[in-house]
Each structure stands twice: as structure tokens, then as C-alpha cells.
Scaffold this motif. Structure first.
Motif, PDB file in Angstrom:
ATOM      1  N   LEU A 156       1.263  10.531   1.882  1.00 29.78           N
ATOM      2  CA  LEU A 156       1.631   9.218   1.371  1.00 29.78           C
ATOM      3  C   LEU A 156       3.004   9.254   0.713  1.00 29.78           C
ATOM      4  N   ASN A 157       3.757   8.143   0.850  1.00 27.48           N
ATOM      5  CA  ASN A 157       5.080   8.018   0.245  1.00 27.48           C
ATOM      6  C   ASN A 157       5.335   6.562  -0.107  1.00 27.48           C
ATOM      7  N   VAL A 158       6.552   6.264  -0.559  1.00 24.18           N
ATOM      8  CA  VAL A 158       6.866   4.917  -1.039  1.00 24.18           C
ATOM      9  C   VAL A 158       6.746   3.870   0.072  1.00 24.18           C
ATOM     10  N   GLY A 159       7.033   4.255   1.315  1.00 20.72           N
ATOM     11  CA  GLY A 159       6.909   3.308   2.410  1.00 20.72           C
ATOM     12  C   GLY A 159       5.491   2.827   2.617  1.00 20.72           C
ATOM     13  N   ASP A 160       4.524   3.642   2.177  1.00 19.11           N
ATOM     14  CA  ASP A 160       3.128   3.258   2.336  1.00 19.11           C
ATOM     15  C   ASP A 160       2.750   2.085   1.442  1.00 19.11           C
ATOM     16  N   LEU A 161       3.450   1.914   0.335  1.00 16.00           N
ATOM     17  CA  LEU A 161       3.199   0.755  -0.533  1.00 16.00           C
ATOM     18  C   LEU A 161       3.594  -0.533   0.172  1.00 16.00           C
ATOM     19  N   TRP A 162       4.742  -0.496   0.865  1.00 20.32           N
ATOM     20  CA  TRP A 162       5.153  -1.662   1.655  1.00 20.32           C
ATOM     21  C   TRP A 162       4.119  -1.942   2.753  1.00 20.32           C
ATOM     22  N   THR A 163       3.619  -0.870   3.365  1.00 13.84           N
ATOM     23  CA  THR A 163       2.657  -1.038   4.451  1.00 13.84           C
ATOM     24  C   THR A 163       1.326  -1.555   3.931  1.00 13.84           C
ATOM     25  N   MET A 164       0.952  -1.153   2.714  1.00 15.42           N
ATOM     26  CA  MET A 164      -0.261  -1.687   2.113  1.00 15.42           C
ATOM     27  C   MET A 164      -0.131  -3.201   1.905  1.00 15.42           C
ATOM     28  N   ALA A 165       1.053  -3.626   1.444  1.00 20.55           N
ATOM     29  CA  ALA A 165       1.307  -5.069   1.310  1.00 20.55           C
ATOM     30  C   ALA A 165       1.189  -5.751   2.657  1.00 20.55           C
ATOM     31  N   CYS A 166       1.672  -5.084   3.699  1.00 17.22           N
ATOM     32  CA  CYS A 166       1.559  -5.613   5.062  1.00 17.22           C
ATOM     33  C   CYS A 166       0.096  -5.829   5.431  1.00 17.22           C
ATOM     34  N   ALA A 167      -0.776  -4.857   5.141  1.00 17.41           N
ATOM     35  CA  ALA A 167      -2.198  -4.973   5.464  1.00 17.41           C
ATOM     36  C   ALA A 167      -2.836  -6.149   4.723  1.00 17.41           C
ATOM     37  N   VAL A 168      -2.444  -6.340   3.465  1.00 16.29           N
ATOM     38  CA  VAL A 168      -2.976  -7.457   2.673  1.00 16.29           C
ATOM     39  C   VAL A 168      -2.572  -8.789   3.294  1.00 16.29           C
ATOM     40  N   PHE A 169      -1.310  -8.907   3.723  1.00 16.82           N
ATOM     41  CA  PHE A 169      -0.841 -10.170   4.296  1.00 16.82           C
ATOM     42  C   PHE A 169      -1.427 -10.409   5.686  1.00 16.82           C
ATOM     43  N   PHE A 170      -1.645  -9.350   6.457  1.00 17.83           N
ATOM     44  CA  PHE A 170      -2.306  -9.534   7.753  1.00 17.83           C
ATOM     45  C   PHE A 170      -3.744 -10.011   7.550  1.00 17.83           C
ATOM     46  N   ALA A 171      -4.411  -9.480   6.522  1.00 19.62           N
ATOM     47  CA  ALA A 171      -5.759  -9.956   6.203  1.00 19.62           C
ATOM     48  C   ALA A 171      -5.725 -11.419   5.785  1.00 19.62           C
TER      49      ALA A 171
END
Length: 298
Positions: free
Chosen positions: A143-158
Motif C-alpha cells: 500500500l502507498n499514497v496512491g491507494d488513498l486516491w483509489t479508495m476514494a475512487c471505489a467510494v465514488f463508483f459505489a
């Protein structure tokens, strides 16, 4: 066959288009701006659907227009955050974390909207997520800082899937999806204007081939089908079909890019497909069908 089953199969076909398009997009984008690719993809998809369903757009109301923008907003943010995340994390991490929306959707549905979710759906989501991990995390996750952006992506796709479900019975889904895709095209074009790597007219034909396939099949077809399907299929089941994408992406990688097909991929694909079938099994019907046989034996 019921409409729900037909749309379920069409959604799986759409994820196949997603999986194939991943290889084409990877080659087409290269080192250029992904926002330019996304802008062309969404704009072309919206244009094609607008032409095909021009008559239905004539009755577009201001409220349906606003609903389309509200649907497009989380879809746009999900794509932008996923793109930013990919600049700082691996494709493996991005694929797995984006797939977390399969759990976020029923959590939001149950926790925020107080709508019931079947117990076997939770089991299916966990099984599907494990299958996704088997496919994409061949060498583990770092895990790294880019994963935080990707987590936000998953929330918005949901949020996108839940928003589509919210408006599916209120407005014409094809009207709202056209507006949503046009909104995404405009938003990605605006993001591209601030990207130093942006080349608006690439000469590489692989870029344009990727645009055409991604726009027509992976975007226009898939999102039009999904918007209509959510009149008949629950949000969490739509999310389960999403996880077929890495299965088809792996197969496309084998056929188009010459990548190896591993045992982990086969096992993970089996888990995902099993997770999709599990919510469709009517346990009560199976029990009732077994009752007469037990009486005859007695």
C-alpha cells in the motif's frame, strides 16, 4: 427468461468489453494524458447514444437533466481519482481497491439508506473479493499514497451505482445516462486542459482504435445496459458483475498480449463466478422441492 436474467447476462457481456478494452486502452494511452483518452471516450459514447435515442431525448425534462448530472458526478470523480491513483500505485493495487466497491455498495445500502441486504449477498461479496485478490494480487499488495486516491475512487463508483438505482424508476434511464456520459466527457476534457502531457490530436492509430472500442462497447453499451438493468437488478448484484472485469481482462491479456494464465487466476475466476451464482439460488424453493420426495420415501 425474465428481464432481470437478460440484463444480468448483458451486464456480464459489458464487463467482457471492459476487460478487453483494458489491453487496448493500455496500448492506446501510452505515456500520454489519460484525461484526453477519457474525454474522447465519454464524448463519443454520449454522441452515439444521443443519435441512436434522439427521439427519447426530445422529452428530456429539466429534472431528468439534473438527475443525469447527479449520476455523472460520482462517475466522473471515480474515473478522475482512479487515474490519479494509477500515477502513484500499481495496476494490481488499483484493480483490487477499486473492486472494494462490491462491499461498499451493500454497506452504504444497509447503513445509509436502511435497506435490507440478504445474508448470502454478504457471503457472495466476500467470496468475490477473495477471488479478485487471487487474480490481481499475484505478488501481494504494497500500500502507498496512491491507494488513498483509489479508495476514494471505489467510494465514488459505489455512489454512482447507488445513484443510478435511486433514479432508475423516476426517469428514463437512457436519457439520464446520455447526460451523465456527456458530463463526464466535459469534465475529463477540462482536466485534460490542465495536464502538461495532453496531446489533443495524437497521430498513433492505436489511440483511436482504443477510443472507438472503449467508447462504443465498454462505455455506450455497458452504461446504457446498466442504467436500464437497475430497474430490475439490485445494486449489490450489479457490483458482483463488475468483478467479472478482471477475469475477462486476464483472458484478454493472454490472447492479445501473450501473458501467462496462472492457476491463481483460474481459482479466482471460479470464486467470482460462484459468488455471482450464489445470490440467484432460491434455497426455499430447493427445500420445498425436496419435501415431497422425503414424504414418498417415508
Amino acid at each position: 427468461m425474465t428481464k432481470a436474467r437478460v440484463f444480468f447476462l448483458l451486464l456480464i457481456l459489458g464487463t467482457a468489453f471492459w476487460g478487453v478494452s483494458f489491453s487496448l486502452v493500455k496500448v492506446g494511452v501510452g505515456d500520454g494524458s489519460p484525461f484526453i483518452f477519457l474525454a474522447y471516450k465519454f464524448a463519443l459514447a454520449a454522441l452515439v447514444l444521443a443519435i441512436v435515442f434522439a427521439r427519447r431525448l426530445r422529452s428530456l425534462s429539466p429534472r431528468a437533466l439534473a438527475a443525469g448530472v447527479l449520476i455523472g458526478l460520482p462517475l466522473l470523480l471515480g474515473n478522475v481519482f482512479q487515474t490519479i491513483g494509477l500515477q502513484h500505485t500499481s495496476v494490481t493495487n488499483s484493480a483490487f481497491i477499486t473492486g472494494l466497491d462490491v462491499l461498499i455498495i451493500p454497506l452504504f445500502k444497509w447503513g445509509l439508506f436502511r435497506r435490507p441486504v440478504q445474508g448470502r449477498v454478504w457471503i457472495s461479496c466476500g467470496l468475490a473479493l477473495l477471488g479478485l485478490y487471487m487474480i490481481v494480487a499475484q505478488n501481494g499488495l504494497r500500500l502507498n499514497v496512491g491507494d488513498l486516491w483509489t479508495m476514494a475512487c471505489a467510494v465514488f463508483f459505489a455512489a454512482y451505482v447507488l445513484t443510478v438505482g435511486h433514479f432508475a424508476h423516476r426517469y428514463d434511464p437512457l436519457q439520464t445516462v446520455i447526460v451523465a456520459l456527456a458530463f463526464c466527457g466535459a469534465g475529463c476534457g477540462l482536466a485534460g486542459a490542465f495536464d502538461a502531457r495532453a496531446i489533443w490530436m495524437p497521430v498513433d492509430m492505436s489511440f483511436w482504435r482504443g477510443i472507438v472500442f472503449a467508447a462504443l462497447f465498454a462505455t455506450a453499451f455497458m452504461y446504457a445496459v446498466q442504467s436500464s438493468a437497475q430497474r430490475y437488478i439490485a445494486e449489490e448484484k450489479v457490483a458482483l458483475t463488475y468483478l467479472c472485469e478482471p477475469v475477462f481482462a486476464a483472458l484478454a491479456g493472454v490472447l492479445l498480449l501473450g501473458e501467462a494464465l496462472t492457476l491463481r487466476t483460474v481459482i479466482g475466476a471460479g470464486m467470482i463466478l460462484s459468488a455471482m451464482v450464489l445470490p440467484e439460488i432460491d434455497l426455499r424453493a430447493l427445500r420445498s422441492s425436496g419435501t415431497p420426495r422425503q414424504r414418498i420415501k417415508a
